[in-house]
Motif scaffolding. Structure first.
Motif, PDB file in Angstrom:
ATOM      1  N   VAL A  49      56.149  40.888  48.648  1.00  0.00           N
ATOM      2  CA  VAL A  49      56.115  42.356  49.104  1.00  0.00           C
ATOM      3  C   VAL A  49      55.269  42.581  50.269  1.00  0.00           C
ATOM      4  N   PRO A  50      55.715  42.627  51.603  1.00  0.00           N
ATOM      5  CA  PRO A  50      54.669  42.970  52.749  1.00  0.00           C
ATOM      6  C   PRO A  50      54.552  44.385  52.579  1.00  0.00           C
ATOM      7  N   PHE A 130      57.873  46.692  56.687  1.00  0.00           N
ATOM      8  CA  PHE A 130      58.053  46.654  55.326  1.00  0.00           C
ATOM      9  C   PHE A 130      59.147  47.937  54.636  1.00  0.00           C
ATOM     10  N   CYS A 131      59.551  47.841  53.530  1.00  0.00           N
ATOM     11  CA  CYS A 131      60.255  48.803  52.876  1.00  0.00           C
ATOM     12  C   CYS A 131      59.577  49.348  51.727  1.00  0.00           C
ATOM     13  N   TYR A 139      59.358  50.919  57.088  1.00  0.00           N
ATOM     14  CA  TYR A 139      58.531  51.419  58.048  1.00  0.00           C
ATOM     15  C   TYR A 139      58.435  50.556  59.305  1.00  0.00           C
ATOM     16  N   ALA A 201      69.661  46.034  52.736  1.00  0.00           N
ATOM     17  CA  ALA A 201      68.764  46.844  53.563  1.00  0.00           C
ATOM     18  C   ALA A 201      69.147  46.589  55.185  1.00  0.00           C
ATOM     19  N   ALA A 204      65.681  45.332  56.841  1.00  0.00           N
ATOM     20  CA  ALA A 204      65.105  44.358  56.137  1.00  0.00           C
ATOM     21  C   ALA A 204      63.639  44.286  56.867  1.00  0.00           C
ATOM     22  N   PRO A 205      62.458  43.863  56.048  1.00  0.00           N
ATOM     23  CA  PRO A 205      61.238  43.494  56.878  1.00  0.00           C
ATOM     24  C   PRO A 205      61.369  42.322  57.925  1.00  0.00           C
TER      25      PRO A 205
ATOM     26  N   ALA B  32      62.078  43.782  45.674  1.00  0.00           N
ATOM     27  CA  ALA B  32      60.965  44.833  45.719  1.00  0.00           C
ATOM     28  C   ALA B  32      60.706  44.855  47.468  1.00  0.00           C
ATOM     29  N   HIS B  33      61.024  43.895  48.159  1.00  0.00           N
ATOM     30  CA  HIS B  33      60.837  44.126  49.553  1.00  0.00           C
ATOM     31  C   HIS B  33      61.630  44.745  50.276  1.00  0.00           C
ATOM     32  N   LEU B  34      62.877  45.199  49.547  1.00  0.00           N
ATOM     33  CA  LEU B  34      63.738  46.050  50.318  1.00  0.00           C
ATOM     34  C   LEU B  34      63.396  47.552  49.593  1.00  0.00           C
ATOM     35  N   GLY B  35      62.337  47.595  48.857  1.00  0.00           N
ATOM     36  CA  GLY B  35      62.349  49.167  48.150  1.00  0.00           C
ATOM     37  C   GLY B  35      63.071  49.086  47.041  1.00  0.00           C
ATOM     38  N   GLY B 244      51.984  47.037  47.624  1.00  0.00           N
ATOM     39  CA  GLY B 244      53.016  46.635  46.386  1.00  0.00           C
ATOM     40  C   GLY B 244      52.337  46.883  45.181  1.00  0.00           C
ATOM     41  N   THR B 267      58.305  50.769  44.401  1.00  0.00           N
ATOM     42  CA  THR B 267      57.835  49.526  44.744  1.00  0.00           C
ATOM     43  C   THR B 267      56.460  49.399  45.677  1.00  0.00           C
ATOM     44  N   THR B 268      56.158  50.632  46.276  1.00  0.00           N
ATOM     45  CA  THR B 268      54.725  50.606  46.625  1.00  0.00           C
ATOM     46  C   THR B 268      54.126  51.801  46.461  1.00  0.00           C
TER      47      THR B 268
END
Lengths: 214, 300
Positions: A49-50, A130-131, A139, A201, A204-205, B32-35, B244, B267-268
Protein backbone atom coordinates in the motif's frame (compact mmCIF):
# COMPACT_ATOMS: atom_id res chain seq x y z
CA UNK A 1 22.35 -13.51 6.71
CA UNK A 2 22.92 -12.05 10.15
CA UNK A 3 21.16 -9.28 12.01
CA UNK A 4 23.76 -6.71 11.11
CA UNK A 5 22.98 -6.98 7.41
CA UNK A 6 22.98 -4.02 5.06
CA UNK A 7 21.35 -0.97 6.61
CA UNK A 8 19.14 0.97 4.19
CA UNK A 9 20.10 4.61 4.05
CA UNK A 10 17.11 5.86 2.07
CA UNK A 11 14.28 4.00 3.75
CA UNK A 12 13.30 3.36 7.35
CA UNK A 13 11.47 0.20 8.35
CA UNK A 14 8.92 0.35 11.15
CA UNK A 15 7.37 -2.92 12.35
CA UNK A 16 3.54 -2.98 12.38
CA UNK A 17 2.80 -6.08 14.46
CA UNK A 18 4.08 -9.54 13.51
CA UNK A 19 2.99 -9.56 9.85
CA UNK A 20 3.45 -6.05 8.48
CA UNK A 21 6.13 -3.40 8.05
CA UNK A 22 5.80 0.30 7.24
CA UNK A 23 8.64 1.54 5.05
CA UNK A 24 9.27 5.30 5.20
CA UNK A 25 10.59 6.88 2.02
CA UNK A 26 11.11 10.42 0.69
CA UNK A 27 7.77 11.05 -1.00
CA UNK A 28 4.99 9.71 -3.23
CA UNK A 29 7.22 9.03 -6.25
CA UNK A 30 9.67 7.08 -4.13
CA UNK A 31 6.74 5.14 -2.64
CA UNK A 32 5.51 4.14 -6.11
CA UNK A 33 9.01 3.17 -7.17
CA UNK A 34 9.51 1.06 -4.04
CA UNK A 35 6.20 -0.75 -4.69
CA UNK A 36 7.42 -1.64 -8.19
CA UNK A 37 10.75 -2.81 -6.77
CA UNK A 38 9.06 -4.97 -4.11
CA UNK A 39 6.64 -6.47 -6.63
CA UNK A 40 9.68 -7.75 -8.51
CA UNK A 41 12.15 -8.43 -5.69
CA UNK A 42 10.26 -8.45 -2.38
CA UNK A 43 8.84 -11.34 -0.35
CA UNK A 44 5.29 -12.49 -0.91
CA UNK A 45 2.80 -10.15 0.78
CA UNK A 46 -0.98 -9.75 0.72
CA UNK A 47 -0.93 -5.98 0.23
CA UNK A 48 1.58 -3.34 -0.87
CA UNK A 49 0.00 0.00 0.00
CA UNK A 50 1.80 3.14 -1.18
CA UNK A 51 0.94 6.44 0.50
CA UNK A 52 2.37 9.98 0.62
CA UNK A 53 5.67 9.04 2.30
CA UNK A 54 5.36 5.34 3.08
CA UNK A 55 4.75 1.88 1.72
CA UNK A 56 2.86 -0.55 3.94
CA UNK A 57 3.82 -4.17 3.34
CA UNK A 58 1.03 -6.24 4.91
CA UNK A 59 0.46 -9.98 5.11
CA UNK A 60 4.08 -11.15 5.42
CA UNK A 61 4.14 -14.74 6.56
CA UNK A 62 6.82 -14.79 9.23
CA UNK A 63 10.28 -13.63 10.38
CA UNK A 64 11.93 -15.02 7.22
CA UNK A 65 9.72 -12.86 5.04
CA UNK A 66 10.57 -9.85 7.18
CA UNK A 67 14.30 -10.44 6.67
CA UNK A 68 13.72 -10.81 2.91
CA UNK A 69 11.91 -7.48 2.97
CA UNK A 70 14.79 -5.82 4.82
CA UNK A 71 17.20 -7.15 2.20
CA UNK A 72 14.98 -6.09 -0.71
CA UNK A 73 14.62 -2.57 0.70
CA UNK A 74 18.38 -2.34 1.34
CA UNK A 75 19.03 -3.31 -2.28
CA UNK A 76 16.68 -0.59 -3.54
CA UNK A 77 17.93 2.69 -4.95
CA UNK A 78 15.38 5.50 -4.90
CA UNK A 79 14.83 7.15 -8.27
CA UNK A 80 17.08 10.18 -8.62
CA UNK A 81 15.22 11.79 -11.47
CA UNK A 82 12.25 13.77 -10.16
CA UNK A 83 10.25 12.65 -13.18
CA UNK A 84 10.83 8.94 -12.86
CA UNK A 85 7.45 7.68 -14.01
CA UNK A 86 8.11 5.52 -17.02
CA UNK A 87 6.61 6.77 -20.24
CA UNK A 88 5.17 3.38 -21.19
CA UNK A 89 2.44 3.82 -18.57
CA UNK A 90 -0.82 4.73 -20.38
CA UNK A 91 -2.38 8.13 -19.79
CA UNK A 92 -6.00 8.36 -18.66
CA UNK A 93 -7.70 11.50 -19.95
CA UNK A 94 -10.44 12.84 -17.70
CA UNK A 95 -12.93 15.24 -19.33
CA UNK A 96 -13.97 17.94 -16.85
CA UNK A 97 -16.75 20.51 -16.76
CA UNK A 98 -15.05 23.27 -14.77
CA UNK A 99 -18.02 24.65 -12.82
CA UNK A 100 -17.22 23.64 -9.22
CA UNK A 101 -18.50 25.76 -6.32
CA UNK A 102 -14.94 26.48 -5.15
CA UNK A 103 -13.54 27.50 -8.55
CA UNK A 104 -13.49 31.21 -7.62
CA UNK A 105 -11.82 30.52 -4.27
CA UNK A 106 -9.10 28.54 -6.02
CA UNK A 107 -8.69 31.31 -8.62
CA UNK A 108 -8.10 33.78 -5.78
CA UNK A 109 -5.63 31.44 -4.05
CA UNK A 110 -3.78 30.95 -7.34
CA UNK A 111 -3.91 34.69 -8.08
CA UNK A 112 -5.57 34.14 -11.45
CA UNK A 113 -9.02 34.05 -13.07
CA UNK A 114 -11.30 31.10 -13.87
CA UNK A 115 -9.61 30.43 -17.23
CA UNK A 116 -6.27 30.55 -15.44
CA UNK A 117 -7.38 27.76 -13.07
CA UNK A 118 -8.61 25.65 -15.97
CA UNK A 119 -5.39 26.24 -17.91
CA UNK A 120 -3.11 25.33 -15.01
CA UNK A 121 -5.14 22.32 -13.94
CA UNK A 122 -5.61 20.93 -17.46
CA UNK A 123 -1.98 21.76 -18.27
CA UNK A 124 -0.56 19.75 -15.37
CA UNK A 125 0.54 16.14 -15.94
CA UNK A 126 -0.65 14.20 -12.88
CA UNK A 127 0.29 10.78 -11.54
CA UNK A 128 -1.86 8.69 -9.21
CA UNK A 129 0.33 8.36 -6.11
CA UNK A 130 -1.96 6.22 -3.99
CA UNK A 131 -5.59 5.46 -3.20
CA UNK A 132 -7.36 5.96 0.10
CA UNK A 133 -10.45 7.48 1.72
CA UNK A 134 -12.80 5.44 -0.52
CA UNK A 135 -12.45 2.67 -3.13
CA UNK A 136 -10.91 4.25 -6.22
CA UNK A 137 -10.23 7.65 -4.64
CA UNK A 138 -6.77 8.49 -6.00
CA UNK A 139 -4.40 11.10 -4.61
CA UNK A 140 -2.99 12.71 -7.77
CA UNK A 141 0.40 14.38 -7.54
CA UNK A 142 1.81 16.88 -10.01
CA UNK A 143 0.76 20.34 -8.84
CA UNK A 144 3.71 22.48 -7.81
CA UNK A 145 3.91 23.14 -4.06
CA UNK A 146 3.01 26.84 -4.44
CA UNK A 147 -0.41 25.89 -5.84
CA UNK A 148 -1.36 23.91 -2.72
CA UNK A 149 -4.79 24.92 -1.39
CA UNK A 150 -6.24 24.46 2.12
CA UNK A 151 -9.10 22.09 2.88
CA UNK A 152 -12.48 23.61 3.63
CA UNK A 153 -12.79 24.72 7.25
CA UNK A 154 -16.12 22.86 7.39
CA UNK A 155 -16.39 19.77 5.18
CA UNK A 156 -19.47 19.41 2.98
CA UNK A 157 -21.94 16.76 4.08
CA UNK A 158 -22.33 15.53 0.53
CA UNK A 159 -19.94 15.87 -2.40
CA UNK A 160 -21.41 14.47 -5.65
CA UNK A 161 -19.75 11.54 -7.43
CA UNK A 162 -17.38 12.70 -10.16
CA UNK A 163 -16.40 15.92 -8.37
CA UNK A 164 -12.87 17.05 -9.29
CA UNK A 165 -11.25 18.53 -6.21
CA UNK A 166 -8.08 19.97 -4.71
CA UNK A 167 -6.60 19.82 -1.19
CA UNK A 168 -3.03 20.55 -0.18
CA UNK A 169 -0.80 19.61 -3.13
CA UNK A 170 -3.24 16.88 -4.22
CA UNK A 171 -5.94 16.60 -6.84
CA UNK A 172 -8.65 13.96 -6.50
CA UNK A 173 -11.91 12.80 -8.09
CA UNK A 174 -14.69 11.54 -5.82
CA UNK A 175 -15.70 8.04 -7.09
CA UNK A 176 -18.98 8.06 -5.16
CA UNK A 177 -21.02 10.68 -3.34
CA UNK A 178 -19.63 11.17 0.16
CA UNK A 179 -18.86 13.83 2.74
CA UNK A 180 -15.72 15.75 1.82
CA UNK A 181 -13.55 18.72 2.68
CA UNK A 182 -11.71 19.28 -0.61
CA UNK A 183 -12.18 22.37 -2.83
CA UNK A 184 -14.42 21.46 -5.78
CA UNK A 185 -13.37 22.88 -9.15
CA UNK A 186 -15.34 20.71 -11.59
CA UNK A 187 -16.97 17.39 -12.37
CA UNK A 188 -16.53 14.44 -14.73
CA UNK A 189 -18.87 11.74 -16.02
CA UNK A 190 -16.18 9.06 -15.95
CA UNK A 191 -16.71 6.03 -13.72
CA UNK A 192 -13.81 6.06 -11.27
CA UNK A 193 -14.48 2.74 -9.58
CA UNK A 194 -16.10 -0.36 -11.08
CA UNK A 195 -15.67 -3.62 -9.14
CA UNK A 196 -16.21 -5.61 -12.36
CA UNK A 197 -13.42 -3.82 -14.25
CA UNK A 198 -9.74 -4.80 -14.24
CA UNK A 199 -8.30 -2.90 -12.52
CA UNK A 200 -11.43 -1.80 -10.65
CA UNK A 201 -9.94 1.63 -9.97
CA UNK A 202 -9.56 3.78 -13.10
CA UNK A 203 -6.80 5.78 -11.43
CA UNK A 204 -4.84 2.96 -9.76
CA UNK A 205 -1.47 3.99 -8.24
CA UNK A 206 1.08 4.75 -10.95
CA UNK A 207 -1.51 5.78 -13.56
CA UNK A 208 -0.71 9.00 -15.43
CA UNK A 209 -3.65 11.39 -15.61
CA UNK A 210 -4.53 14.40 -17.75
CA UNK A 211 -7.59 16.57 -17.32
CA UNK A 212 -9.17 18.31 -20.29
CA UNK A 213 -12.06 20.78 -20.49
CA UNK A 214 -15.17 18.86 -21.64
CA UNK B 1 -16.02 -13.61 -10.55
CA UNK B 2 -18.16 -10.69 -11.64
CA UNK B 3 -21.82 -9.93 -12.06
CA UNK B 4 -23.39 -13.36 -11.85
CA UNK B 5 -23.54 -15.09 -8.51
CA UNK B 6 -22.45 -18.55 -7.52
CA UNK B 7 -24.59 -21.60 -8.01
CA UNK B 8 -28.06 -21.18 -6.57
CA UNK B 9 -29.37 -24.45 -5.29
CA UNK B 10 -31.98 -23.18 -2.89
CA UNK B 11 -33.48 -20.02 -1.52
CA UNK B 12 -34.46 -19.47 2.09
CA UNK B 13 -36.75 -16.63 3.07
CA UNK B 14 -35.91 -14.06 5.73
CA UNK B 15 -39.05 -14.04 7.87
CA UNK B 16 -37.73 -11.58 10.40
CA UNK B 17 -34.43 -9.76 10.84
CA UNK B 18 -34.41 -7.36 13.75
CA UNK B 19 -30.69 -7.66 14.39
CA UNK B 20 -28.04 -6.36 12.01
CA UNK B 21 -27.61 -9.39 9.75
CA UNK B 22 -24.80 -9.26 7.18
CA UNK B 23 -23.35 -11.74 4.73
CA UNK B 24 -19.65 -12.30 5.49
CA UNK B 25 -16.82 -14.48 4.26
CA UNK B 26 -13.03 -14.20 4.49
CA UNK B 27 -13.23 -10.73 2.92
CA UNK B 28 -11.34 -9.10 0.09
CA UNK B 29 -7.73 -8.52 1.20
CA UNK B 30 -5.29 -7.62 -1.57
CA UNK B 31 -7.12 -4.51 -2.79
CA UNK B 32 -5.96 -2.06 -0.12
CA UNK B 33 -3.82 -0.16 -2.67
CA UNK B 34 -7.08 0.72 -4.48
CA UNK B 35 -8.69 2.00 -1.29
CA UNK B 36 -10.80 -1.15 -0.85
CA UNK B 37 -11.11 -2.32 2.78
CA UNK B 38 -10.50 -6.00 3.58
CA UNK B 39 -13.87 -6.49 5.29
CA UNK B 40 -14.88 -10.09 6.15
CA UNK B 41 -16.07 -11.83 9.34
CA UNK B 42 -14.99 -10.15 12.59
CA UNK B 43 -14.08 -13.45 14.28
CA UNK B 44 -12.43 -15.86 11.82
CA UNK B 45 -12.14 -18.68 14.37
CA UNK B 46 -15.83 -18.61 15.29
CA UNK B 47 -16.98 -18.17 11.68
CA UNK B 48 -14.81 -21.02 10.38
CA UNK B 49 -15.97 -23.28 13.20
CA UNK B 50 -19.58 -22.71 12.08
CA UNK B 51 -18.68 -23.47 8.45
CA UNK B 52 -16.91 -26.69 9.41
CA UNK B 53 -19.87 -27.84 11.47
CA UNK B 54 -22.09 -27.83 8.38
CA UNK B 55 -19.42 -29.18 6.02
CA UNK B 56 -18.82 -25.91 4.15
CA UNK B 57 -15.33 -24.92 2.97
CA UNK B 58 -13.43 -22.16 4.78
CA UNK B 59 -14.05 -19.67 1.98
CA UNK B 60 -17.84 -20.03 2.01
CA UNK B 61 -20.10 -17.18 3.11
CA UNK B 62 -22.35 -17.20 6.17
CA UNK B 63 -24.45 -14.77 8.19
CA UNK B 64 -23.02 -12.49 10.87
CA UNK B 65 -25.85 -11.65 13.25
CA UNK B 66 -25.34 -8.64 15.53
CA UNK B 67 -27.71 -8.12 18.48
CA UNK B 68 -31.44 -8.65 17.74
CA UNK B 69 -32.89 -11.85 16.38
CA UNK B 70 -33.41 -13.63 13.09
CA UNK B 71 -35.97 -16.02 11.63
CA UNK B 72 -35.44 -17.92 8.37
CA UNK B 73 -37.96 -20.17 6.59
CA UNK B 74 -36.30 -23.21 5.05
CA UNK B 75 -37.38 -24.30 1.59
CA UNK B 76 -35.17 -27.40 1.57
CA UNK B 77 -33.36 -29.62 4.10
CA UNK B 78 -30.01 -28.25 5.29
CA UNK B 79 -27.60 -28.36 8.21
CA UNK B 80 -27.04 -25.11 10.06
CA UNK B 81 -24.69 -24.20 12.93
CA UNK B 82 -24.40 -21.19 15.21
CA UNK B 83 -21.18 -20.02 16.87
CA UNK B 84 -19.98 -16.77 18.44
CA UNK B 85 -22.05 -15.41 21.28
CA UNK B 86 -24.79 -17.75 22.54
CA UNK B 87 -28.46 -17.38 21.58
CA UNK B 88 -31.57 -19.48 21.73
CA UNK B 89 -31.71 -21.61 18.59
CA UNK B 90 -35.14 -22.98 17.68
CA UNK B 91 -36.48 -25.05 14.80
CA UNK B 92 -40.27 -24.64 14.54
CA UNK B 93 -40.25 -23.49 18.14
CA UNK B 94 -38.33 -26.48 19.53
CA UNK B 95 -35.02 -25.76 21.25
CA UNK B 96 -32.02 -26.84 19.19
CA UNK B 97 -28.30 -27.00 19.94
CA UNK B 98 -25.94 -24.05 19.86
CA UNK B 99 -22.40 -24.76 18.63
CA UNK B 100 -23.42 -28.01 16.89
CA UNK B 101 -24.82 -28.95 13.50
CA UNK B 102 -28.62 -28.79 13.47
CA UNK B 103 -30.79 -30.28 10.71
CA UNK B 104 -33.51 -27.89 9.47
CA UNK B 105 -36.15 -29.68 7.36
CA UNK B 106 -37.88 -28.07 4.39
CA UNK B 107 -40.75 -25.86 5.49
CA UNK B 108 -39.43 -25.34 9.03
CA UNK B 109 -38.61 -21.97 10.57
CA UNK B 110 -35.16 -21.52 12.11
CA UNK B 111 -35.18 -18.77 14.70
CA UNK B 112 -32.40 -17.16 16.71
CA UNK B 113 -33.13 -15.15 19.85
CA UNK B 114 -31.21 -12.05 20.91
CA UNK B 115 -27.84 -12.68 22.60
CA UNK B 116 -27.72 -12.93 26.38
CA UNK B 117 -24.27 -11.30 26.36
CA UNK B 118 -21.87 -10.09 23.71
CA UNK B 119 -23.02 -8.91 20.31
CA UNK B 120 -22.31 -11.20 17.35
CA UNK B 121 -22.97 -14.76 16.30
CA UNK B 122 -22.14 -16.58 13.06
CA UNK B 123 -24.77 -18.74 11.38
CA UNK B 124 -23.50 -21.14 8.74
CA UNK B 125 -26.00 -22.79 6.40
CA UNK B 126 -24.93 -25.90 4.49
CA UNK B 127 -24.04 -24.97 0.90
CA UNK B 128 -23.15 -21.43 1.91
CA UNK B 129 -24.77 -18.09 1.09
CA UNK B 130 -24.25 -17.49 -2.64
CA UNK B 131 -25.03 -13.81 -3.23
CA UNK B 132 -22.91 -12.49 -6.15
CA UNK B 133 -19.30 -11.85 -5.12
CA UNK B 134 -17.77 -8.38 -5.48
CA UNK B 135 -14.00 -8.34 -6.01
CA UNK B 136 -13.86 -11.97 -5.04
CA UNK B 137 -15.83 -11.70 -1.81
CA UNK B 138 -19.47 -11.83 -0.71
CA UNK B 139 -18.80 -9.74 2.40
CA UNK B 140 -20.71 -6.59 3.19
CA UNK B 141 -18.25 -3.77 3.72
CA UNK B 142 -20.03 -1.26 5.92
CA UNK B 143 -17.42 1.45 5.33
CA UNK B 144 -17.42 1.58 1.53
CA UNK B 145 -20.77 -0.05 0.78
CA UNK B 146 -19.33 -2.89 -1.32
CA UNK B 147 -21.13 -6.23 -1.15
CA UNK B 148 -24.77 -7.08 -0.43
CA UNK B 149 -27.10 -4.89 1.63
CA UNK B 150 -27.95 -5.97 5.18
CA UNK B 151 -30.70 -8.58 5.33
CA UNK B 152 -34.26 -7.31 5.69
CA UNK B 153 -37.50 -9.07 6.43
CA UNK B 154 -38.81 -10.57 3.18
CA UNK B 155 -35.40 -10.95 1.53
CA UNK B 156 -34.63 -14.18 -0.28
CA UNK B 157 -31.31 -15.77 0.62
CA UNK B 158 -29.61 -17.72 -2.22
CA UNK B 159 -27.84 -20.87 -1.03
CA UNK B 160 -25.37 -23.16 -2.78
CA UNK B 161 -25.33 -26.89 -3.14
CA UNK B 162 -24.38 -28.51 0.19
CA UNK B 163 -20.92 -30.07 0.08
CA UNK B 164 -21.89 -33.33 1.69
CA UNK B 165 -25.58 -34.01 1.00
CA UNK B 166 -27.09 -36.97 2.75
CA UNK B 167 -24.71 -36.97 5.70
CA UNK B 168 -26.66 -37.77 8.86
CA UNK B 169 -24.52 -35.75 11.22
CA UNK B 170 -21.30 -34.03 10.19
CA UNK B 171 -18.41 -35.27 12.33
CA UNK B 172 -17.46 -31.80 13.49
CA UNK B 173 -17.41 -30.53 17.05
CA UNK B 174 -16.58 -26.92 17.77
CA UNK B 175 -13.99 -26.14 20.42
CA UNK B 176 -14.90 -24.18 23.52
CA UNK B 177 -12.72 -21.21 22.68
CA UNK B 178 -14.43 -20.61 19.37
CA UNK B 179 -17.83 -20.75 21.01
CA UNK B 180 -17.25 -18.47 23.95
CA UNK B 181 -18.35 -14.97 23.18
CA UNK B 182 -15.67 -13.74 25.53
CA UNK B 183 -17.28 -10.57 26.79
CA UNK B 184 -20.18 -10.18 29.12
CA UNK B 185 -18.86 -11.85 32.25
CA UNK B 186 -17.30 -8.77 33.82
CA UNK B 187 -13.70 -9.80 33.20
CA UNK B 188 -11.89 -7.50 30.75
CA UNK B 189 -11.46 -8.65 27.18
CA UNK B 190 -7.69 -9.09 26.81
CA UNK B 191 -6.01 -7.97 23.62
CA UNK B 192 -2.33 -8.81 23.10
CA UNK B 193 -0.52 -5.89 21.46
CA UNK B 194 2.81 -5.18 19.83
CA UNK B 195 4.21 -1.63 19.61
CA UNK B 196 2.90 0.23 16.58
CA UNK B 197 4.86 2.08 13.88
CA UNK B 198 4.19 5.54 15.35
CA UNK B 199 4.48 4.87 19.06
CA UNK B 200 7.37 7.35 19.04
CA UNK B 201 4.94 10.20 18.30
CA UNK B 202 3.26 9.66 21.67
CA UNK B 203 4.52 10.70 25.10
CA UNK B 204 7.06 8.35 26.70
CA UNK B 205 4.62 6.92 29.21
CA UNK B 206 1.98 6.14 26.56
CA UNK B 207 2.92 2.47 26.14
CA UNK B 208 2.85 1.85 29.90
CA UNK B 209 -0.45 3.69 30.19
CA UNK B 210 -1.94 1.80 27.24
CA UNK B 211 -0.99 -1.59 28.68
CA UNK B 212 -1.87 -0.98 32.33
CA UNK B 213 -5.19 0.82 32.02
CA UNK B 214 -8.51 -0.99 32.11
CA UNK B 215 -10.21 0.73 29.19
CA UNK B 216 -13.96 0.99 28.64
CA UNK B 217 -15.54 0.24 25.28
CA UNK B 218 -17.44 3.28 24.00
CA UNK B 219 -18.90 3.26 20.50
CA UNK B 220 -18.13 0.29 18.28
CA UNK B 221 -19.02 -1.11 14.88
CA UNK B 222 -17.38 -3.19 12.14
CA UNK B 223 -14.94 -0.36 11.38
CA UNK B 224 -13.53 -0.16 14.88
CA UNK B 225 -14.05 0.17 18.60
CA UNK B 226 -13.38 3.43 20.42
CA UNK B 227 -12.16 3.17 24.01
CA UNK B 228 -12.59 5.51 26.95
CA UNK B 229 -9.89 5.99 29.57
CA UNK B 230 -7.04 8.35 30.43
CA UNK B 231 -5.99 10.31 27.33
CA UNK B 232 -2.77 9.13 25.67
CA UNK B 233 -0.74 12.28 25.12
CA UNK B 234 0.99 13.09 21.87
CA UNK B 235 4.65 14.19 22.02
CA UNK B 236 4.84 15.03 18.32
CA UNK B 237 1.97 17.14 17.03
CA UNK B 238 3.18 17.96 13.51
CA UNK B 239 0.87 16.59 10.84
CA UNK B 240 1.42 12.97 9.87
CA UNK B 241 0.83 12.19 6.20
CA UNK B 242 -1.77 9.50 5.54
CA UNK B 243 -0.29 6.00 5.56
CA UNK B 244 -1.48 2.42 5.20
CA UNK B 245 -3.42 0.90 8.11
CA UNK B 246 -3.51 -2.74 9.20
CA UNK B 247 -6.24 -4.82 10.80
CA UNK B 248 -5.91 -4.41 14.57
CA UNK B 249 -4.16 -1.05 14.41
CA UNK B 250 -4.65 0.97 17.60
CA UNK B 251 -4.87 4.54 16.36
CA UNK B 252 -4.62 7.51 18.70
CA UNK B 253 -6.43 10.62 17.40
CA UNK B 254 -5.66 14.07 18.85
CA UNK B 255 -8.15 13.54 21.71
CA UNK B 256 -5.96 10.70 23.03
CA UNK B 257 -8.72 8.03 23.07
CA UNK B 258 -7.53 4.89 21.29
CA UNK B 259 -9.47 3.32 18.45
CA UNK B 260 -8.98 -0.36 17.55
CA UNK B 261 -9.54 -0.95 13.84
CA UNK B 262 -11.54 -4.01 12.78
CA UNK B 263 -12.27 -5.63 9.40
CA UNK B 264 -14.02 -2.68 7.70
CA UNK B 265 -11.20 -0.25 8.63
CA UNK B 266 -10.16 2.44 6.12
CA UNK B 267 -7.09 1.51 4.09
CA UNK B 268 -5.16 4.63 5.09
CA UNK B 269 -5.19 7.00 8.05
CA UNK B 270 -3.36 10.07 9.27
CA UNK B 271 -3.27 9.61 13.05
CA UNK B 272 -0.44 7.76 14.79
CA UNK B 273 -0.80 4.00 15.27
CA UNK B 274 0.59 3.30 18.75
CA UNK B 275 0.03 -0.45 18.89
CA UNK B 276 -1.22 -3.39 16.86
CA UNK B 277 -3.54 -6.02 18.32
CA UNK B 278 -2.67 -9.65 17.51
CA UNK B 279 -5.14 -10.84 14.88
CA UNK B 280 -6.08 -13.93 16.91
CA UNK B 281 -7.43 -11.68 19.70
CA UNK B 282 -9.60 -9.40 17.56
CA UNK B 283 -12.58 -11.74 17.77
CA UNK B 284 -13.08 -10.47 21.33
CA UNK B 285 -13.67 -6.97 19.96
CA UNK B 286 -16.66 -8.30 17.98
CA UNK B 287 -18.47 -8.94 21.27
CA UNK B 288 -17.89 -5.61 23.02
CA UNK B 289 -20.87 -3.64 24.23
CA UNK B 290 -20.55 -0.04 25.42
CA UNK B 291 -19.20 -0.12 28.98
CA UNK B 292 -17.39 -3.46 28.66
CA UNK B 293 -13.83 -3.45 30.07
CA UNK B 294 -10.83 -3.99 27.79
CA UNK B 295 -7.14 -4.54 28.62
CA UNK B 296 -4.15 -4.40 26.31
CA UNK B 297 -1.47 -6.93 27.21
CA UNK B 298 2.06 -6.44 25.87
CA UNK B 299 2.71 -9.29 23.45
CA UNK B 300 5.22 -12.15 23.87
Amino acid sequence: MDQTGPVPTDATLRPVGPYAVLVEVGGPREALALVQHLQAHGPRATDLVPAARTVLVDGLDGPGARRSLEDAVAAWTPPRDADMVSSDVPVVTVPVVYDGPDLETVAELWDTDLDGVVGRHAGTPFTSAFCGFAPGFAYLTGLPEHLAVPRLATPRERVPAGSVALAGPWCGVYPTASPGGWQLIGRTDLTLFDPTADPPALLAPGTRVRFEPA
Amino acid sequence: MTGSGGPVDGTWEVQEADGVVLVQDAGRPGHAHLGVPRSGWLDPAAARAALRLVGDPDDAALLEVALGGLALRATDDRWVALTGTARDVRVDGRAAAYGRAVRVPAGAVLSLGPPRAGVRSWLAIGGGVTVPPVLGSRSTDTLSGLGPARLRTGDLLPLGEPAAPGVEEPPYVVGGAARAGGAGHGAPVELRVDPGPRLDRLALEAWARLTTTVWTAAAGDRVGVRLDGPALEHAETSELASEGLVLGAVQVPPDGRPLVFLADHPTTGGYPVAAVVRAADLGGCAQLRPGDPVRFVAGR
